[in-house]
Structure formats: structure tokens, C-alpha cells
Design a protein around this motif. Structure first.
Motif, PDB file in Angstrom:
ATOM      1  N   SER B  54       8.195  -3.700  -6.751  1.00  0.00           N
ATOM      2  CA  SER B  54       7.676  -4.294  -7.987  1.00  0.00           C
ATOM      3  C   SER B  54       8.623  -4.052  -9.142  1.00  0.00           C
ATOM      4  O   SER B  54       8.820  -4.933  -9.987  1.00  0.00           O
ATOM      5  CB  SER B  54       6.298  -3.708  -8.328  1.00  0.00           C
ATOM      6  OG  SER B  54       5.369  -4.056  -7.341  1.00  0.00           O
ATOM      7  N   GLN B  94       1.468  -8.306  -9.188  1.00  0.00           N
ATOM      8  CA  GLN B  94       0.548  -7.603  -8.301  1.00  0.00           C
ATOM      9  C   GLN B  94      -0.894  -7.665  -8.823  1.00  0.00           C
ATOM     10  O   GLN B  94      -1.839  -7.491  -8.070  1.00  0.00           O
ATOM     11  CB  GLN B  94       1.011  -6.146  -8.133  1.00  0.00           C
ATOM     12  CG  GLN B  94       1.118  -5.756  -6.674  1.00  0.00           C
ATOM     13  CD  GLN B  94       1.722  -4.369  -6.455  1.00  0.00           C
ATOM     14  OE1 GLN B  94       2.600  -3.935  -7.178  1.00  0.00           O
ATOM     15  NE2 GLN B  94       1.241  -3.689  -5.446  1.00  0.00           N
ATOM     16  N   ASP B 170       4.725 -11.045  -5.860  1.00  0.00           N
ATOM     17  CA  ASP B 170       4.580  -9.629  -5.537  1.00  0.00           C
ATOM     18  C   ASP B 170       3.320  -9.443  -4.691  1.00  0.00           C
ATOM     19  O   ASP B 170       2.206  -9.570  -5.189  1.00  0.00           O
ATOM     20  CB  ASP B 170       4.495  -8.801  -6.829  1.00  0.00           C
ATOM     21  CG  ASP B 170       4.862  -7.341  -6.587  1.00  0.00           C
ATOM     22  OD1 ASP B 170       5.047  -6.955  -5.413  1.00  0.00           O
ATOM     23  OD2 ASP B 170       4.964  -6.588  -7.576  1.00  0.00           O
ATOM     24  N   GLU B 171       3.520  -9.161  -3.430  1.00  0.00           N
ATOM     25  CA  GLU B 171       2.418  -9.021  -2.465  1.00  0.00           C
ATOM     26  C   GLU B 171       1.408 -10.163  -2.575  1.00  0.00           C
ATOM     27  O   GLU B 171       0.232  -9.932  -2.843  1.00  0.00           O
ATOM     28  CB  GLU B 171       1.726  -7.666  -2.646  1.00  0.00           C
ATOM     29  CG  GLU B 171       2.638  -6.534  -2.245  1.00  0.00           C
ATOM     30  CD  GLU B 171       1.997  -5.171  -2.459  1.00  0.00           C
ATOM     31  OE1 GLU B 171       0.774  -5.068  -2.340  1.00  0.00           O
ATOM     32  OE2 GLU B 171       2.741  -4.231  -2.728  1.00  0.00           O
TER      33      GLU B 171
HETATM   34 MG   LIG Z   1       4.443  -3.053  -5.977  1.00  0.00          MG
END
Ligand SMILES: [Mg+2]
Ligand SMILES: Nc1ncnc2c1ncn2[C@@H]1O[C@H](COP(=O)(O)OP(=O)(O)OP(=O)(O)O)[C@@H](O)[C@H]1O
Lengths: 248, 344
Positions: B54, B94, B170-171
Motif C-alpha cells: 500500500s 484499501q 489495492d486488494e
Molecule cells: Mg495494504
């Protein structure tokens, strides 16, 4: 420049959407000033200069403006925690617009609240002087923008730590109200209190609001009110934009 | 719509470094990252909690400045050309990009407007994305009433509104059910094929990196420890075939026999044998028949694809469990999460 205007309009209209959709929230946000109005008004002594309500209502209006705008940073803090503030920081929206758009939005709920208070008290011993009320609303708008911007700056400085935001906001709120002479007149107070009151820009906003609500137009009082509100607005926007530029 | 205006790589980093100091302790979140990602590449950052994924994305998306080193995205420096970078990229962080007090569709439109779309175009684009991400039923509801997965899909839609030249995710699959994971993979691949966008995403799952990205960059403690295709990472590791037996003696006999399988690693623990071999899932049928013929039929069989943990063991010689226990790691509280995610 036109980018700034477009961005500001974008931010402001986004912030206003929940206000239009849930107008009742605006009413709930003013419960506290309404309770003060309901509890204090019957206790007020008759005044030589006219009805006590005529003196008290403008203070309650200013109090509503201060409270509403000073709470508003909590909304930004929520967006900082959820991630939507971050999303906006990565968009092409300019940092100043992210702050100014939010601060300008504060005018709308404030005007709705002023309208509600005036509507509630007009059937009682309160004389409505519409032109004065409208000019006072302009002064209060400037004041709300400044207080809102300061509240956003505090939210940004607290970095999403709720306790810090609320501790500082609550610590400042009541001293500001009291020294501005919102609930009780400051005349005849100890010297130090008078000095604090003179340094508090809200004092001038409240005095101007009282004069205008009474239908009087004393030029010096009105101008001082405008100046007090303008100082708060300028300070708020400068501090707020700085905080927004540093935000990540 | 294709992006043809820019030449040269989409992302370049040189010695990209970011430190955080909190409570007098310095965390070296990203350390000297040298990276070049070409236009139109689909790249996954793979690494455990706290690896610096991140933080890297936050630097590349202009949210935080690097402590040292440089990075450019879509031809613009992330520090001196922030505004141009922001115009060129999409970012799904995220957290939740949509404000909880807003309506989903309003957020999509306002995001489109922020990127300079006309009111009509923004509306049109929002409608398209609502359909693409299967959000019809919830787009006109308050975001706070959406389920976690619905909110995640809305976040992804927000990142795609302006067909960004470079998209950072991000994810992205956190909180999505298996069906929606597959939908997301299809959507990202379609976007990539249609618009030629460069896509950079982070994940904890080797499988996902494999399904989505041509190139996988493995990171650990802020450093890149591998940069390869998922297929090559996987074939280097092979599948894990775990066989259970009635007794330790049988297991030992089976192990002796299995050690003849070429390029395989055999480990015995009491009554079970672990065989690590390339294409284990296709070999296993023959192996079972072989062992049965030999009088040591396994009572239990498991075949597992390699996971992030296996990649780590292979690349660093230690498993994620050991990584988490090392004294240099600050993210103690995250260790439980890592293990359960890796096991998943
Ligand atoms: Mg992260
Ligand atoms: N603002 C910050 N202040 C202090 N430390 C930070 C900050 N942001 C990140 N870190 C630390 O930097 C390291 C890398 O964090 P990062 O969020 O980049 O990890 P990640 O790879 O994204 O992990 P995850 O898979 O859990 O999302 C961690 O040790 C984290 O605690």
C-alpha cells in the motif's frame, strides 16, 4: 481559475446531497439551541427595551450557526476513516476546492435553521423585521463558512482521532458562546471578561445580528459584525486550505 | 478508447524509499525500489501484511511523497507533476472510496465530473458501470446500507469511471464472494484489453495474481524479492501432494518409492508424506495406482496449489510464520490475519 470554480461546485454539490435528501437531520442538529430557547425564554426578565425574546432569539440564531458549523468536521473525519477522503485526494480535484467547497456548503443548513427558528418564535412576542433578518443571515453565512473551515482544519489536524477533535471542539465551544454574550449580556462583567469578549469576533457578529433582527441599522455595529464574520471566514479558509494541502 | 498519446514506460521508480517514524521507531516501509512497468502491462504486487504494498501505491498515486528516490507515472513525476499524474490514474484504495452518507450512483457521477466528464457523459458512464459491476439493485441506495462486497464493487466502479491510463487497485478482491472475484477478474481483463490501460494491483494470493496478472512482483519488508511471471513462480514451486497412510512404516515405504519421482522433494512426518512436484495434480492419479500396486495404498490424498507461503519459503528460505515472528517486524497484530489468509 475556472478549474477551481468547477471543482468547488463539484465538492459543494456532493456535500449538499445528503442535506437535501435528509432535511430532518438539519433539524436534529439544532435540538440543543432549541432546548436552550425553550428553557431560557420563560426565565428571561422583562426588559425595558422591549420583549426579552427579541433580545434572546438572535443569540440563539448565532449559537445555532456556531454549533452546526463547528460539528461539521466530524463528517470529514468519517470520510478520512472510511477512505473516501483519500479517494478525493487522488482525483484531480484541487486541494483548495476540497476545503472551500465543503466550507461554502455550511451556509445551506445554517439558513434552513435560521428560517426554522424565526418561524417558531414569530407567533410569540417576537417582531419579524425581514430585511434586517436577511442581512443578518448574510453576516452569519460568512461566519458559518469560517467556522466550518476551522472545523475541517481541526478534523484534518486530528488525523481521524475522534477524541482529539471532540475534546478541542467542546473545549472551545462554550467559552466562545459565553464571551460573545449569547446567553447573558457581558456588560458589567469583570474587566478581563470584557477584554476576552472584545477579542472574540463572534461578539460583533452577535451584536450586529441583534441590531438587525430588531429592525435597527446602526452602521457601525453592522459593519463591525461584517468585519468580525469576515475575519473568521478569512482565518478559517487560510488555515483550512493549508491543512488540506498537507493532508494525505 | 485507447491510450496512444504517451510513449515510454507507464511507471518508472528509481531507489523509491519511504520511511515512517512513529513513537521514535523508524519503519522502513519501502526500501530502494527500482521498477519499470511498460504501458499496457498487468502487474500484481504480492506480499504479506506490512510488506509495503500500500505504501508503494500511495507514493505512486501522489498521496504521500517518497522519503527518497523518484517515481514517475504516465510520464509525470509523482512529486512535481502531481496534478498530471492524478488526471491520468485511477485508484481503488484499501478503504471505501464512496462516502457512506451518499448514494452510490451520485458518487459515480461526481467522480466522473471530477475527472472532467460532462454531466451527460458522467451519467451515462455511471449507468454503464452500475451494470458492469452488477450494482443495479443497490446503486440508488445510501452507501452505508450496502454489504461489504457491494461497497467494494462500487469502489472499483469509481476507479474505472474515467477509463484511466494507469489503474491502481489495492486488494481489489477483499470481501468479494467467489462469483464476484471471477467477475472482477473478467472486468479487469476486459478493461485492459479494450483500453490498453496499465493495471497494477496488490494481493495476498498467488492464485489471484496468476489469474489476473502477467507479471508478479513479490515484496517483503519493503524490498522486491522476485519479479517474474506467475506461471514461472508456480512451476518453480510445483504442487504439494499430501498422502496419508495407516502407519508410519507404510509412510516410510511409500516415501522410499516416491523418491524415485524425478524433480520431486519428499518429506515424511509420522504417517503422512509430502511430495512437492511440478504438475502434481496431473501426476497424482498415476502415483496412487503405483502405490496401491506396491501394497501401500494411501488412505487420504490432498493436492494443493502453491500459495504465497510456499513462494516465500522458496524465495527466502523461511515461511511467513517465521517472518512474522522476527524481531524486526512491527506488524505483530497482523500475524494472525496473514496466517488465516494464507491458509485460505
Ligand atoms: Mg495494504
Ligand atoms: N502512516 C504510517 N505510519 C507509520 N507506519 C506506517 C504508516 N503506513 C504504513 N506504515 C508501516 O509501513 C509498513 C508497510 O505498510 P503497508 O501498508 O505498505 O503494507 P501492505 O503491504 O499494504 O500490507 P497489507 O497487506 O496489510 O495491506 C508496515 O509496517 C506499516 O505498519
Amino acid at each position: 481559475m475556472s478549474t477551481f470554480v468547477n471543482d468547488t461546485v463539484n465538492v459543494m454539490s456532493r456535500e449538499l446531497k445528503p442535506v437535501w435528501r435528509e432535511p430532518m437531520a438539519v433539524v436534529f442538529a439544532m435540538i440543543q439551541p432549541l432546548v436552550f430557547l425553550g428553557l431560557f425564554a420563560p426565565l428571561l426578565p422583562e426588559m425595558a427595551t422591549g420583549s426579552a425574546l427579541q433580545w434572546f432569539v438572535p443569540g440563539i440564531v448565532a449559537m445555532t450557526a456556531l454549533m452546526g458549523a463547528s460539528f461539521t468536521g466530524a463528517n470529514l473525519m468519517e470520510e478520512m476513516q472510511s477512505g473516501s477522503h483519500e479517494r478525493q485526494l487522488v482525483s484531480p480535484l484541487g486541494r483548495p476546492a476540497l476545503l472551500v467547497g465543503r466550507a461554502l456548503k455550511e451556509v445551506v443548513p445554517m439558513l434552513m435553521q435560521v428560517a426554522i427558528i424565526v418561524a417558531v418564535v414569530t407567533p410569540f412576542s417576537f417582531d419579524l423585521h425581514l430585511p434586517g433578518v436577511l442581512v443578518a443571515a448574510l453576516v452569519l453565512s460568512l461566519f458559518s463558512i469560517g467556522v466550518g473551515a476551522l472545523s475541517f482544519a481541526l478534523a484534518l489536524a486530528s488525523k481521524g482521532q475522534d477524541w482529539m477533535f471532540w475534546t478541542i471542539q467542546q473545549t472551545l465551544l462554550f467559552p466562545t458562546l459565553l464571551t460573545a454574550g449569547v446567553l447573558l449580556p457581558v456588560d458589567g462583567a469583570p474587566r478581563w471578561l470584557e477584554v476576552v469578549s472584545m477579542l472574540n469576533p463572534m461578539t460583533y457578529v452577535v451584536d450586529a445580528t441583534r441590531a438587525l433582527f430588531a429592525g435597527a441599522w446602526p452602521a457601525d455595529v453592522v459593519l463591525q459584525g461584517v468585519a468580525g464574520a469576515a475575519v473568521v471566514a478569512a482565518l478559517g479558509l487560510v488555515v483550512g486550505v493549508r491543512a488540506m494541502r498537507r493532508s494525505s | 478508447m485507447t491510450h496512444t498519446t504517451q510513449t515510454g514506460p507507464a511507471i518508472v521508480t528509481r531507489g523509491l524509499t519511504r520511511h515512517f517514524t512513529s513513537h521514535k521507531q523508524t519503519v522502513e516501509a519501502v526500501q530502494g525500489l527500482d521498477l519499470e512497468i511498460g504501458q499496457g502491462e498487468l502487474v500484481a504486487f504480492l506480499g504479506p501484511n506490512g510488506a509495503g504494498k500500500s505504501t508503494t501505491l500511495r507514493m505512486l498515486t501522489t498521496l504521500i511523497p517518497p522519503t527518497s528516490g523518484t517515481a514517475s507515472v504516465a510520464g509525470h513525476d509523482v512529486v512535481s507533476g502531481q496534478r498530471d499524474v492524478r488526471r491520468a490514474i485511477g485508484f481503488v484504495g484499501q478503504g471505501n472510496g464512496a462516502g457512506h452518507r451518499q448514494l452510490g450512483r451520485d458518487e459515480l457521477i461526481s467522480q466522473g465530473r471530477a475527472h472532467g466528464l460532462s454531466r451527460a457523459d458522467a451519467r451515462h458512464r455511471a449507468a454503464e458501470l452500475v451494470e458492469d459491476l452488477d450494482l443495479d439493485a443497490v446503486a440508488d441506495r445510501k452507501v452505508s446500507t450496502l454489504s461489504g462486497g457491494q461497497r467494494r464493487r462500487l469502489d472499483i466502479a469509481m476507479g474505472l469511471v474515467h477509463l484511466p491510463r494507469v489503474l491502481f487497485l489495492d486488494e481489489p478482491s477483499t470481501g468479494l464472494d467467489p462469483q464476484n472475484r471471477i467477475n472482477l477478474q473478467e472486468l479487469i481483463q476486459r478493461l485492459h484489453a479494450e483500453s490498453g490501460s496499465t493495471v497494477v494491483l496488490t494481493t495476498h494470493y498467488l492464485e489471484e495474481a496468476d489469474a489476473l496478472a502477467g507479471r508478479v512482483i513479490v515484496v517483503d519488508h519493503g524490498r522486491m524479492i522476485a519479479d517474474d511471471t506467475a506461471a514461472r513462480l508456480k512451476s518453480r514451486l510445483g504442487d504439494l501432494v499430501r498422502l496419508g497412510f495407516d502407519s508410519a512404516t507404510e509412510a516410510a515405504r511409500a516415501a522410499a518409492r516416491l523418491s524415485r519421482v524425478p524433480d520431486a522433494r519428499v518429506d515424511v512426518t509420522v504417517a503422512s508424506v509430502d511430495l512437492r512436484v511440478k504438475d502434481g495434480s496431473t501426476l497424482v492419479g498415476g502415483l496412487l495406482a503405483d502405490l496401491a500396486a506396491d501394497g501401500v495404498p494411501p488412505t487420504r490424498v490432498e493436492v494443493a496449489r502453491p500459495t504465497l507461503d510456499d513462494v516465500f519459503l522458496d524465495l527466502t528460505g523461511r515461511s511467513l510464520r517465521e517472518t512474522q515472528q522476527s524481531p524486526t517486524d512491527e506488524a505483530d497484530t497482523d500475524s494472525a490475519r496473514t496466517e488465516s489468509e494464507v491458509a485460505a
